[in-house]
Design an enzyme around this catalytic site. Structure first.
Site, PDB file in Angstrom:
ATOM      1  N   HIS A  34       0.837  -0.791  -0.249  1.00 58.23           N
ATOM      2  CA  HIS A  34       0.260  -0.009   0.018  1.00 58.23           C
ATOM      3  C   HIS A  34       0.801   1.272   0.198  1.00 58.23           C
ATOM      4  O   HIS A  34       1.898   1.003   0.518  1.00 58.23           O
ATOM      5  CB  HIS A  34      -0.805   0.309   0.988  1.00 58.23           C
ATOM      6  CG  HIS A  34      -2.303   0.792   0.997  1.00 58.23           C
ATOM      7  ND1 HIS A  34      -1.795   2.298   1.164  1.00 58.23           N
ATOM      8  CD2 HIS A  34      -3.684   1.028   0.225  1.00 58.23           C
ATOM      9  CE1 HIS A  34      -3.005   3.170   0.853  1.00 58.23           C
ATOM     10  NE2 HIS A  34      -4.466   2.077   0.365  1.00 58.23           N
ATOM     11  N   ASP A  42      -7.976  -5.650   0.093  1.00 57.46           N
ATOM     12  CA  ASP A  42      -8.373  -6.553  -1.524  1.00 57.46           C
ATOM     13  C   ASP A  42      -8.031  -7.752  -0.813  1.00 57.46           C
ATOM     14  O   ASP A  42      -8.050  -8.881  -1.804  1.00 57.46           O
ATOM     15  CB  ASP A  42      -7.579  -6.213  -2.493  1.00 57.46           C
ATOM     16  CG  ASP A  42      -8.305  -4.394  -3.029  1.00 57.46           C
ATOM     17  OD1 ASP A  42      -9.268  -4.108  -2.917  1.00 57.46           O
ATOM     18  OD2 ASP A  42      -7.425  -3.221  -2.722  1.00 57.46           O
TER      19      ASP A  42
END
Ligand code: CMC
Length: 431
Positions: A308, A366
């Site tokens: 991320h 996710d």
């Protein structure tokens, strides 16, 4: 936004420039370079905006090192446990949690906006059945501006409010219709007696041929997925919505732009890509090969669902999502299917492997959401549309904040030009 007593000093070609330093309520100080070009005739260079605050905002805060995500100051884990999606929507839009009457009124208004214009059904039928639901959603949400003319004036607060309600209320209907259309089943109308998440599941999974009852625990898990995705400050799709809105474009067009940006596999499309990757890996013994590929600089392959831009410790949404995944899988009796085994082993290896540890690459939201959605019965193509409908409230809140900011300017980045300098045109016969 408070200006601090601090200044940053830039020395360039023997000249010194004092740059104001702004102090946020949380997070690092911000060097204000707004007047730099006028004063020093230089631009700053920051592709991917890794060091640039593109706007002032009071909605969502992320501390990537601590793994902290706050909506209007409230930690995401508390909201995921104690609140519910529509209350979170109210919070994001209005800045404060609603009291009982405000919440009831908000829920009533959202529920009464869930139907779409009947003519829109024909619009859906223009798409190929095998269209990706995200393709359909980009088109249909953009087309809302052709159906709801009475909420297009961005300068009218009442119209902005109605457009916001319509978007939050109709996105689940549109996502469910995109799904139904892709599987060749009749559209299911929204039902006002059902909660927001329950209604979405009913529109996706009920058929006219037999009664369908939404399992409350699944509706709760769905609602939590919506909450966890509701906003995430200035990510790529939100910045897209803001940039589109900065020109004065109508809110339906702006949200369609956000949906288009979200679709990419580095962003919202990662949930679909992650599950497809787990299926492609197939069995636990194949994992080392994929880990080796992820580390290979010459191979574009990345472990989807890992890493991320902002979180460098852990993704707090992933933590809640993981707990939810365990609950949902238990409830549905999914214990040891191949995909789940691959996911668990991949997570274990990646969390121990020095490459991933050193680069601080942790499973993100996710990684787990796809596992839950698949267990619920959604095809992978619906994962990103579900992300899009959940994020709509965040996009709309950020868009409203921008429009209501009197200092709002059209977004217009500059560039570091490296192309040809001026040269004379040469006739085609001489080239
Ligand atoms: N697998 C393997 N290596 C990776 C991965 C990954 N998933 N992610 C980053 N790296 C490596 C990358 O190669 C780079 O290595 P080096 O420093 O040697 O060049 C380093 O880690 C830093 O990566 P980056 O690309 O500079 O980081 P970024 O902040 O630009 O990208 C990201 C963040 C999320 C796009 C990226 O981690 C990624 O592509 N992850 C996979 C896609 C994904 O799961 N996206 C969902 C993000 S969460 C939900 C959302 O935002 O929608």
């Amino acid at each position: 936004m408070a200006e601090t007593a601090k200044t940053a000093t830039l020395t360039l070609d023997g000249e010194t420039y004092e740059l104001p330093v702004l102090s946020p309520s949380a997070g690092p100080d911000v060097v204000d370079i707004r007047k730099l070009y006028a004063q020093a005739d230089v631009f700053t260079y920051d592709p991917g905006f890794t060091s640039t605050a593109s706007c002032e905002s009071a909605i969502t805060f992320i501390d990537g090192d601590k793994g902290e995500l706050l909506y209007r100051g409230y930690p995401i884990d508390q909201l995921a446990e104690k609140s519910h999606y529509l209350e979170v929507c109210y919070l994001l839009l209005n800045g404060e949690l609603p009291n009982k009457t405000e919440l009831e009124d908000f829920e009533y208004r959202i529920t009464r906006h869930t139907m779409v214009h009947e003519q829109m059904h024909n619009f859906f039928r223009g798409f190929r059945r095998d269209s990706h639901p995200m393709a359909t959603m980009v088109g249909v949400v953009g087309a809302m501006s052709a159906f709801y003319h009475d909420s297009l004036d961005i300068n009218d607060p009442w119209q902005r409010e109605v457009a916001s309600m319509r978007l939050i209320a109709k996105l689940p209907t549109i996502a469910a219709m995109a799904y139904k259309y892709s599987v060749g089943q009749p559209f299911v109308y929204p039902r006002n007696d059902l909660g927001y998440a329950e209604n979405f599941l009913n529109m996706c999974f009920s058929v006219p041929a037999e009664p369908y009852k939404v399992e409350p625990a699944l509706a709760k898990a769905m609602d939590r997925i919506f909450t966890l995705h509701a906003d995430h400050e200035q990510n790529a799709s939100t910045s897209t919505v803001r940039l589109a809105g900065s020109s004065g474009a109508n809110p339906f067009a702006c949200i369609a732009a956000g949906i288009a940006c979200l679709w990419g596999p580095a962003h919202g499309g990662a949930n679909q890509a992650c599950l497809e990757m787990l299926r492609e890996i197939g069995t636990v013994d194949q994992i080392p090969e994929y880990i080796a590929r992820a580390k290979d600089k010459n191979d574009p392959f990345r472990l989807m669902g890992f890493g991320h831009r902002v979180y460098k410790n852990f993704d707090p949404r992933a933590k809640v999502m993981k707990e939810s995944a365990d609950e949902v899988l238990d409830l549905l009796g999914v214990h040891n299917n191949e995909t789940l085994q691959v996911a668990k082993e991949l997570e274990r290896i990646a969390l121990e492997d020095p490459y991933f540890v050193e680069k601080k690459l942790y499973p993100n939201v996710d990684f787990y959401s796809g596992i839950i959605l698949e267990a619920m019965g959604f095809p992978t193509s619906m994962f990103t549309p579900i992300f899009a409908l959940s994020r709509t409230v965040g996009w709309i809140s950020q868009w409203k904040e921008m429009i209501e900011d009197p200092t709002n300017k059209i977004g217009r980045p500059r560039q570091l030009y490296t192309g040809a300098t001026m040269r004379d045109y040469v006739d085609v016969s001489k080239r």
